[in-house]
Scaffold this active site. Sequence first.
Site, PDB file in Angstrom:
ATOM      1  N   ASP A 158      -5.778   2.069  -3.322  1.00 27.63           N
ATOM      2  CA  ASP A 158      -7.028   1.907  -2.589  1.00 27.63           C
ATOM      3  C   ASP A 158      -7.410   3.156  -1.797  1.00 27.63           C
ATOM      4  OD1 ASP A 158      -5.203   1.741  -0.515  1.00 27.63           O
ATOM      5  OD2 ASP A 158      -5.962  -0.151   0.303  1.00 27.63           O
ATOM      6  N   ASP A 195      -2.255   6.415  -3.462  1.00 31.00           N
ATOM      7  CA  ASP A 195      -1.163   5.735  -2.767  1.00 31.00           C
ATOM      8  C   ASP A 195      -0.664   4.595  -3.640  1.00 31.00           C
ATOM      9  OD1 ASP A 195      -3.294   3.956  -2.470  1.00 31.00           O
ATOM     10  OD2 ASP A 195      -2.667   3.310  -0.477  1.00 31.00           O
ATOM     11  N   SER A 249       0.805  -1.214   0.000  1.00 34.00           N
ATOM     12  CA  SER A 249       0.000   0.000   0.000  1.00 34.00           C
ATOM     13  C   SER A 249       0.844   1.272   0.000  1.00 34.00           C
ATOM     14  CB  SER A 249      -0.963  -0.039   1.189  1.00 34.00           C
ATOM     15  OG  SER A 249      -1.900   1.002   1.131  1.00 34.00           O
ATOM     16  N   ASP A 287      -0.924   1.367  -3.882  1.00 29.67           N
ATOM     17  CA  ASP A 287      -1.765   0.306  -4.446  1.00 29.67           C
ATOM     18  C   ASP A 287      -3.124   0.806  -4.902  1.00 29.67           C
ATOM     19  OD1 ASP A 287      -2.954   0.626  -1.895  1.00 29.67           O
ATOM     20  OD2 ASP A 287      -3.524  -1.483  -1.809  1.00 29.67           O
TER      21      ASP A 287
END
Length: 449
Positions: free
Chosen positions: A245, A241, A100, A243
Site C-alpha cells: 500500500d 512495503d 504492512s 503489503d
Amino acid sequence: MGRLFGTDGVRGVANSELTPIMAYKIGRITANILKRESVKPKIILGMDTRRSGAMLGAALSAGICSAGGDIINIGIVPTPALAFLVRELKGDAGIVITASHNTMEYNGIKIFNSEGFKLRDELEEEIEVFVFSDKDCLPSITGKDIGNIIEDYKALDLYVDYMAGIYGSLNLSGMKIAIDCAEGATYRAAPAILKRLGADLHTIHNEPNGVNINENCGSTHMEAIKKFVIENSMDIGIAFDGDGDRCLMVDEKGRELDGDQIMSVCAHFMKEQGLLSKNTLVITTMSNMGLALMARDNNINIKRTQVGDKFVLEEMLEVGAVLGGEQSGHVIFLKHNTTGDGILTALSILNVMKLKGEALSDINIRMKVMPQVLLGAKVSNTKKYDFDKVEEIKNAISLLEEAYKDRGRVLIRASGTEPLVRVMIEGENIVKMKEEANTIKELIEKHLG
C-alpha cells in the site's frame, strides 16, 4: 494489546498479542454486523506473505462461517488489490491479513466495507467491545446456514488488468525499471503489470518464504534498491512495503524520493493537466515543510491531517480532493482506488516521466526538502500514548517547541502501528536537531520503555 484498532487496523505480534482466538472473534462479530444488511454476507479475504497469515486466516474464516457469512479467499494479494476486489467481486466487506511494513513476527487485520473504504469508527468500537468481552451472545448458526469458503486465486488477475489499463496508452518500453517487492504481497502483481506495459524490468526481493518479508528490503530498507539502480544504470528504482500500500523511489542517480516528493511531482503535474480536483492536496502533520512551500508557490491548496492514511482519506472525501498521502509513501489517488496503492503510485510517476520525456531527477525539482530529523523511541505498546502525561517529558517537549516556534517545528506522536513514539524536528541546523531529537528520544525510552 491496549486499544484494538490503531490507525491501520488491528496489529500485534502474531499468536501473542494477535491470537487465533482474537481473529476468530473478529470474524464472528464482523459477519454478524454485516448480517444487518445481508442475510448471507460475502467477505473477500486476502493476506500478505507472512507465515502466520494462514493461521490467522483459518481462525478468522471459522469465525465468519460460524456466524453465517461466506468467504471468497483470494490468497496473497496487495492490500490495495483487496480494496479494489471487494468492489469488483461485489463483496459485503473485505479483510486483509497483514502487518504492512512491520517485521514478520507481527501480523494484523484490516477490514474494508463494500465500497473499499475502511470501517467507520463506531463499527470498529463495536468489534472491539465484543473481542474484549468474555461473553458471546451471538446466534449459533447450524446446518445449511453455516458459511462456506470458496478459493479464487485468479481474482488477482482482475486487479492486474485494471492497473495495466489505468493510464491508457502508457508504454514503458525502453525504460529500465528496478523494483524491490520486499518479499511481500506485490511479488506477483507488480512484475506482471510492469512487464505487460513493456518495461525492461529488473526485480529484487521477490522470493517470499513466509519469514523474510521486509527483512532488510523494501521501502523500509532502501539501501538495496539504491545500490541496484546505481550499479545497473536503471532509470528508476521502486521499493514497495510488505503489503503494497506504499512505495518509495530512487532516481537514476540513486537519490531517494519519499512520499512528500512523490506527491509534489504528481500534484504539480495534475494541476497542469487540470486533474487536481479542488486544486487541493491533502497531507499529514509529518509532511516536510518543503511540500507546503512548493504548494504555496504553485497556488495549490494544502490540507493537513493527523498521521494515518485513514485520516488523509477522510479529509479527501470531506473536501473533494483526489490526491493525498503521507511522507512514508502511502499515496491515495482517489479517482482510481480507495486506499494507498504502491503500484498505482509507481505507475503515476512513470506516466509523468513518459509524458514529459524527462528523467526522474529532472521532474523532481520543484520541492526543496527542508532538513528534518525523525527518530523512533522504543516504548511499551501499552504506554506509547502516555508521553504527554510524564512531567519531565512534557517539560522537555515544551522547551523544544518554544525554541523552534519561529524557525521550524517539533512534532511528537505515538505510532499508530508500532510500539514507538515518533520524534520529529524540522529546522536549519541538522547537527543540533539530531542531538535534540535524540535527547527527547532517550527521555521517552527512559520513562516508557
